[in-house]
Design a protein around this motif. Structure first.
Motif, PDB file in Angstrom:
ATOM      1  N   ASP A  28      -5.098  -1.230  -7.937  1.00  0.00           N
ATOM      2  CA  ASP A  28      -5.916  -0.071  -8.299  1.00  0.00           C
ATOM      3  C   ASP A  28      -5.074   0.965  -9.038  1.00  0.00           C
ATOM      4  O   ASP A  28      -5.536   2.062  -9.323  1.00  0.00           O
ATOM      5  CB  ASP A  28      -6.583   0.535  -7.064  1.00  0.00           C
ATOM      6  N   HIS A  55       0.876  -1.174   0.000  1.00  0.00           N
ATOM      7  CA  HIS A  55       0.000   0.000   0.000  1.00  0.00           C
ATOM      8  C   HIS A  55       0.913   1.223   0.000  1.00  0.00           C
ATOM      9  O   HIS A  55       1.524   1.556   1.022  1.00  0.00           O
ATOM     10  CB  HIS A  55      -0.909  -0.024   1.226  1.00  0.00           C
ATOM     11  N   ASN A  72     -10.634  -3.670  -6.653  1.00  0.00           N
ATOM     12  CA  ASN A  72     -11.050  -2.778  -5.574  1.00  0.00           C
ATOM     13  C   ASN A  72     -10.422  -3.358  -4.310  1.00  0.00           C
ATOM     14  O   ASN A  72     -10.642  -4.535  -3.999  1.00  0.00           O
ATOM     15  CB  ASN A  72     -12.572  -2.733  -5.435  1.00  0.00           C
ATOM     16  N   GLU A  97      -9.535  -2.678  -0.119  1.00  0.00           N
ATOM     17  CA  GLU A  97      -9.784  -1.833   1.053  1.00  0.00           C
ATOM     18  C   GLU A  97      -9.284  -2.501   2.323  1.00  0.00           C
ATOM     19  O   GLU A  97      -9.269  -3.718   2.443  1.00  0.00           O
ATOM     20  CB  GLU A  97     -11.266  -1.508   1.191  1.00  0.00           C
ATOM     21  N   ARG A  98      -8.851  -1.652   3.273  1.00  0.00           N
ATOM     22  CA  ARG A  98      -8.402  -2.129   4.579  1.00  0.00           C
ATOM     23  C   ARG A  98      -9.590  -2.399   5.473  1.00  0.00           C
ATOM     24  O   ARG A  98     -10.607  -1.706   5.388  1.00  0.00           O
ATOM     25  CB  ARG A  98      -7.539  -1.053   5.251  1.00  0.00           C
ATOM     26  N   THR A  99      -9.450  -3.381   6.339  1.00  0.00           N
ATOM     27  CA  THR A  99     -10.493  -3.715   7.306  1.00  0.00           C
ATOM     28  C   THR A  99      -9.850  -3.880   8.685  1.00  0.00           C
ATOM     29  O   THR A  99      -8.637  -4.006   8.801  1.00  0.00           O
ATOM     30  CB  THR A  99     -11.215  -5.023   6.913  1.00  0.00           C
ATOM     31  N   TRP A 148      -7.404  -7.044   4.937  1.00  0.00           N
ATOM     32  CA  TRP A 148      -7.614  -6.442   3.629  1.00  0.00           C
ATOM     33  C   TRP A 148      -8.674  -7.239   2.889  1.00  0.00           C
ATOM     34  O   TRP A 148      -8.784  -8.462   3.073  1.00  0.00           O
ATOM     35  CB  TRP A 148      -6.318  -6.432   2.806  1.00  0.00           C
TER      36      TRP A 148
END
Length: 189
Positions: A64, A39, A94, A96-98, A107
């Motif tokens: 991305d 990232h 797509n 995204e961090r979680t 992720w």
């Protein structure tokens, strides 16, 4: 302005690693799933996220930012310790961090009709410092996790994190195959 620091910045961001291995009759076993996610906050190719994914359902470089994927593949990946195919297809994703970085970070990656979820569990205390497996890394905050999982389309892959020999050069002993580095900074050497 003249660069007065340690050197020219190559990349700064986060590097997340998750490798699972199944135990075969008490032996080392085989890798059942792998992910290496970068990232980027600052790089010659801009910001974004790149995930090298190797599972039975998907083997690809998910991103991305295609230019960043090419940059990471060509400039950051350490070939002698990376289990990923350098010629894997680069596909849009797509990402995204979680979760919470202190407890169960993760992720979520949606790409090629698949959803890959990764979570790190039992995260240890951070190791702060400059020494890592790469001589070009001048700073990092490194966390090792005792547990974690990778799932594809809601189905958890078999296997567990394992002691990874690649860390012996840095720490004198194998360390967990589930780890992540935040604030990682690499210089162009």
């Amino acid at each position: 302005m003249k660069n007065r620091g340690l050197g020219r910045l190559l990349w700064s961001g986060e590097h997340w690693i998750a490798y699972l291995r199944e135990r075969d009759g008490g032996g080392d076993g085989s890798v059942s799933g792998s992910l290496s996610l970068y990232h980027a906050h600052d790089s010659a190719a801009g910001e974004g996220t790149v995930a090298f994914v190797s599972t039975p359902a998907l083997t690809a470089t998910c991103t991305d930012n295609r230019a960043l994927a090419e940059f990471v593949r060509d400039r950051l990946v350490v070939r002698d310790v990376s289990p990923f195919d350098p010629d894997a297809a680069i596909v849009a994703a797509n990402i995204e961090r979680t979760g919470d970085v202190r407890h169960t970070p993760g992720w979520r990656i949606e790409s090629s009709g698949r959803v890959i979820s990764v979570e790190w569990r039992d995260v240890g205390e951070p190791l702060v410092g400059p020494r890592t497996t790469s001589d070009s890394i001048c700073f990092t905050i490194l966390y090792f996790a005792a547990g974690g999982h990778i799932s594809v389309d809601g189905k958890t892959l078999p296997g567990q994190p394992y002691p990874r020999e690649a860390w012996t050069r840095t720490f004198g002993e194998p360390m967990s195959s589930f780890c992540f580095a935040i604030s990682e900074t690499m210089l162009d050497r």
